[in-house]
Write a protein that holds these residues in place. Structure first.
Motif, PDB file in Angstrom:
ATOM      1  N   SER A  93      12.696  35.502  81.275  1.00 37.84           N
ATOM      2  CA  SER A  93      12.964  36.177  80.018  1.00 37.84           C
ATOM      3  C   SER A  93      14.467  36.218  79.773  1.00 37.84           C
ATOM      4  O   SER A  93      15.278  36.070  80.694  1.00 37.84           O
ATOM      5  CB  SER A  93      12.394  37.599  80.028  1.00 37.84           C
ATOM      6  OG  SER A  93      13.044  38.378  81.010  1.00 37.84           O
ATOM      7  N   ARG A  94      14.776  36.442  78.549  1.00 38.77           N
ATOM      8  CA  ARG A  94      16.184  36.552  78.193  1.00 38.77           C
ATOM      9  C   ARG A  94      16.820  37.756  78.857  1.00 38.77           C
ATOM     10  O   ARG A  94      17.987  37.732  79.227  1.00 38.77           O
ATOM     11  CB  ARG A  94      16.304  36.665  76.672  1.00 38.77           C
ATOM     12  CG  ARG A  94      17.718  36.782  76.166  1.00 38.77           C
ATOM     13  CD  ARG A  94      17.748  36.697  74.676  1.00 38.77           C
ATOM     14  NE  ARG A  94      19.079  36.981  74.159  1.00 38.77           N
ATOM     15  CZ  ARG A  94      19.403  36.946  72.882  1.00 38.77           C
ATOM     16  NH1 ARG A  94      18.488  36.613  71.983  1.00 38.77           N
ATOM     17  NH2 ARG A  94      20.627  37.216  72.491  1.00 38.77           N
ATOM     18  N   LYS A  95      16.049  38.847  79.026  1.00 36.03           N
ATOM     19  CA  LYS A  95      16.565  40.033  79.699  1.00 36.03           C
ATOM     20  C   LYS A  95      16.923  39.703  81.145  1.00 36.03           C
ATOM     21  O   LYS A  95      17.929  40.184  81.681  1.00 36.03           O
ATOM     22  CB  LYS A  95      15.510  41.132  79.662  1.00 36.03           C
ATOM     23  CG  LYS A  95      16.000  42.463  80.215  1.00 36.03           C
ATOM     24  CD  LYS A  95      17.050  43.057  79.294  1.00 36.03           C
ATOM     25  CE  LYS A  95      17.353  44.510  79.674  1.00 36.03           C
ATOM     26  NZ  LYS A  95      17.990  44.643  80.984  1.00 36.03           N
ATOM     27  N   GLY A  96      16.106  38.836  81.758  1.00 41.35           N
ATOM     28  CA  GLY A  96      16.407  38.448  83.122  1.00 41.35           C
ATOM     29  C   GLY A  96      17.715  37.676  83.213  1.00 41.35           C
ATOM     30  O   GLY A  96      18.491  37.868  84.157  1.00 41.35           O
ATOM     31  N   ILE A  97      17.963  36.794  82.240  1.00 38.16           N
ATOM     32  CA  ILE A  97      19.223  36.034  82.221  1.00 38.16           C
ATOM     33  C   ILE A  97      20.399  36.975  82.035  1.00 38.16           C
ATOM     34  O   ILE A  97      21.434  36.851  82.697  1.00 38.16           O
ATOM     35  CB  ILE A  97      19.170  34.979  81.114  1.00 38.16           C
ATOM     36  CG1 ILE A  97      18.050  33.981  81.374  1.00 38.16           C
ATOM     37  CG2 ILE A  97      20.513  34.265  80.990  1.00 38.16           C
ATOM     38  CD1 ILE A  97      17.838  32.992  80.237  1.00 38.16           C
ATOM     39  N   GLU A  98      20.232  37.921  81.141  1.00 36.31           N
ATOM     40  CA  GLU A  98      21.306  38.892  80.880  1.00 36.31           C
ATOM     41  C   GLU A  98      21.628  39.688  82.135  1.00 36.31           C
ATOM     42  O   GLU A  98      22.804  39.866  82.487  1.00 36.31           O
ATOM     43  CB  GLU A  98      20.885  39.821  79.743  1.00 36.31           C
ATOM     44  CG  GLU A  98      21.857  40.943  79.455  1.00 36.31           C
ATOM     45  CD  GLU A  98      21.339  41.882  78.385  1.00 36.31           C
ATOM     46  OE1 GLU A  98      21.594  43.102  78.488  1.00 36.31           O
ATOM     47  OE2 GLU A  98      20.663  41.396  77.451  1.00 36.31           O
ATOM     48  N   ASP A  99      20.583  40.160  82.841  1.00 34.66           N
ATOM     49  CA  ASP A  99      20.803  40.943  84.052  1.00 34.66           C
ATOM     50  C   ASP A  99      21.467  40.106  85.139  1.00 34.66           C
ATOM     51  O   ASP A  99      22.353  40.596  85.870  1.00 34.66           O
ATOM     52  CB  ASP A  99      19.481  41.499  84.564  1.00 34.66           C
ATOM     53  CG  ASP A  99      18.890  42.535  83.613  1.00 34.66           C
ATOM     54  OD1 ASP A  99      19.657  43.098  82.807  1.00 34.66           O
ATOM     55  OD2 ASP A  99      17.663  42.758  83.658  1.00 34.66           O
TER      56      ASP A  99
END
Length: 619
Positions: free
Chosen positions: A297-303
């Protein structure tokens, strides 16, 4: 960002957080910057300048611009926490007046030449102790530095006037700020609207200026590679969170170490944007090899980007440098916004009024066209009611022509709605930068609009229509007629200003004014007999501009006229008609209408000024 090594300006900001009022049916506040922006720009390094690029995800690409507003002290302090230090000390309250700020949209007067715009800036922003000759010399030197010598005496250009090119216009905007030799120059996306070649030339100009001792800070959107190579430092943001801050030339190696490899011949700036958006090939390959579900997910990339940066030596180095500066700073940060001026009221009034009049004269849409339309309407009215007679039809024709004239003056004032709306960005920028006071701008606009677009057309209309219609042939009646027509125009214009002063769209202001004038027409005294109106509605007639104008014109025209020649009837005189209509035709009855219009003018102009004074001027 370019940071000059000559002026040794240290810019530090820590734990900067901006709260934004979402205003989507609720009063919720959203944090658009998390408390991470711990940057320290040290001009004592060996580089003669820094060029730091603020890059944000595409859905929040405006964040660097907002962040630039914070650094330039042009963001409303409400909802702002954190610290911004200049040379280790808090920003002075008038920092925005001491620094230069080039906004994204061009804010120069298009009807003036490049030299005239720069001269205007020099006259108002340089101290009064500097002579006009020295200011002119500074303008000429700046024109040569910016490469504007070829177009110095050419108009900047508007939608109706062909002007200089986009790059030359941008350099003119830069020159307007450089005129005061600011310690820091901020630029909000200076390449917006420019082609690649022109954008590159503007950035090279900024680099040369930085090398000659100027401190320049800018945000930029989607630079090409030749521009990216100019960067000394790079800052990447994802949803307000910092995921990289360090040397621009080391950024590709850093991303390669954490698993994101830039393909050959790919623009690094585009690559970084794709990575933080989760759209690049590097992300896809990285996700293919990683079985962790949170990375899909994009949230995973951000984190992941945030975690990797927090564990990097770039982050630790930035914190260490910031800590050294924090130990020197003891004053408490208290953001405030104060505007200071280098010139007095009369000097500001002189230059702003001169520019306003020149803009009106050189703009055919608001000068020549206004008089031409007025002359045409006067001829139409004169032809329709040509040589009215003193008989029963003369009563109807006279009252019809007077009503048409009053209503025409009211609706002609709709053009005043554009007075403040079209120049809103220009006024806001110049006011915040300390060019002039609000009262100076307001007074100059009022005088220029009244003297040119209201008085002259009223005089032309009266001279043509009055004699064609064949109204009372006395000198006193003629000038009373002219004064009344002008006063009605002034009052309607003042109301238009009061309505539009805080509006941002001309069409909305026109709707409000049109509705108001339509209701006023009902109580003018022609469409309905005023004495017959119910008492609980009769008070509305006191708010009608056409009523006062029509009553004054009737009291000026009808007394002494006899519409039943040879007949012995008291109902045939002009006085009897006015009594039947409830119009007071005595001397006081005539001038009380003028007094009422003057009171309305004062009230409307006061409302307009207060709106202009308290409209939101900070982002």
């Amino acid at each position: 960002m370019f940071i000059s090594a000559v002026k040794l300006v240290f810019l530090t900001w820590e734990s900067m957080r901006i709260w934004w009022n979402c205003n989507f049916g609720t009063s919720a506040l959203a944090s658009i910057f998390h408390p991470i922006s711990c940057f320290y720009l040290n001009t004592r390094k060996q580089h003669c300048y820094y060029f730091i690029y603020l890059l944000q995800t595409s859905d929040l690409s405006w964040l660097p611009c907002r962040f630039l507003d914070v650094l330039a002290a042009r963001k409303d302090p409400a909802g702002l926490t954190g610290e911004v230090l200049i040379d280790g000390a808090p920003q002075p309250p008038n920092f925005k007046c001491l620094s230069g700020y080039v906004v994204q949209d061009d804010v120069v007067m298009g009807t003036l030449t490049v030299r005239e715009n720069l001269t205007f800036s020099a006259a108002l922003r340089l101290p009064s102790s500097i002579s006009q000759q020295e200011k002119d010399q500074k303008v000429n030197k700046l024109i040569q530095e910016l490469g504007l010598g070829r177009v110095a005496d050419s108009k900047v250009g508007t939608q109706l006037i062909r002007g200089i090119s986009g790059g030359e216009r941008k350099r003119t905007n830069i020159g307007m700020e450089l005129i005061i030799d600011p310690p820091v120059l901020f630029l909000d996306e200076p390449t917006t609207g420019l082609d690649a070649s022109t954008a590159n030339s503007v950035l090279l100009l900024l680099k040369r200026m930085a090398n000659h001792g100027r401190t320049i800070i800018l945000s930029i959107h989607q630079p090409r590679y030749t521009i990216y190579r100019l960067f000394d430092s790079l800052t990447l943001l994802v949803n307000g969170k910092q995921v990289y801050h360090g040397p621009a030339q080391s950024a590709l190696d850093y991303f390669s170490d954490i698993g994101f490899i830039c393909e050959a011949h790919n623009n690094p700036a585009d690559f970084f944007l794709d990575v933080i958006n989760g759209d690049s090939t590097a992300v896809a390959l990285n996700l293919h090899d990683d079985s962790d579900s949170t990375s899909t997910s994009r949230k995973g990339i951000e984190d992941k980007l945030l975690e990797e940066y927090r564990n990097s030596h770039h982050y630790r180095q930035t914190k260490a440098e910031l800590g050294g500066c924090r130990r020197k700073q003891t004053a408490k940060f208290s953001p405030s916004r104060t505007i200071t001026y280098n010139t007095g009221f009369l000097t500001q009034f002189k230059w702003v009024l001169k520019r306003t009049f020149r803009n009106l004269i050189l703009n055919p849409q608001t000068s020549i066209a206004q008089v031409a339309v007025t002359l045409f309407l006067a001829l139409v009215v004169g032809a329709l009611f040509f040589k009215v007679q003193e008989d029963q039809s003369g009563i109807q024709n006279r009252i019809g022509s007077l009503f048409f004239i009053v209503v025409n003056q009211c609706f002609s004032s709709l053009s005043a709605a554009e007075l403040f709306i079209t120049e809103r960005k220009l006024f806001t920028h110049e006011y915040i930068s300390g060019y002039y006071r609000v009262s100076v701008y307001f007074l100059c606009k009022i005088l220029s609009d009244i003297l040119t677009l209201r008085t002259i057309p009223a005089m032309v209309f009266t001279c043509v229509a009055y004699f064609m219609i064949g109204l009372k042939a006395t000198v006193e009646a003629f000038f009373t007629f002219m004064f009344t027509v002008a006063l009605v125009s002034y009052t309607a214009t003042s109301m238009a200003m009061a309505i539009s002063a805080d509006q941002t769209v001309v069409a909305i202001a026109n709707i409000f004014m049109t509705i108001s004038f339509v209701f006023m027409m009902i109580f003018a005294g022609l469409l309905v007999n005023l004495p017959s109106i119910a008492s609980w509605l009769a008070w509305l007639k006191y708010l009608s501009i056409p009523r006062y104008g029509l009553s004054a014109l009737q009291a000026n025209e009808f007394p002494g006229l006899n519409f039943c020649t040879g007949l012995n009837s008291s109902m045939c005189t002009g006085e009897s008609y006015l009594e039947k209509q409830g119009v007071d035709y005595s001397t006081w009855g005539l001038w009380q209408n003028h007094l009422a219009l003057i009171v309305m003018i004062i009230c409307f102009l006061t409302i307009a000024y207060l709106k202009l004074r308290f409209i939101r001027k900070f982002t």
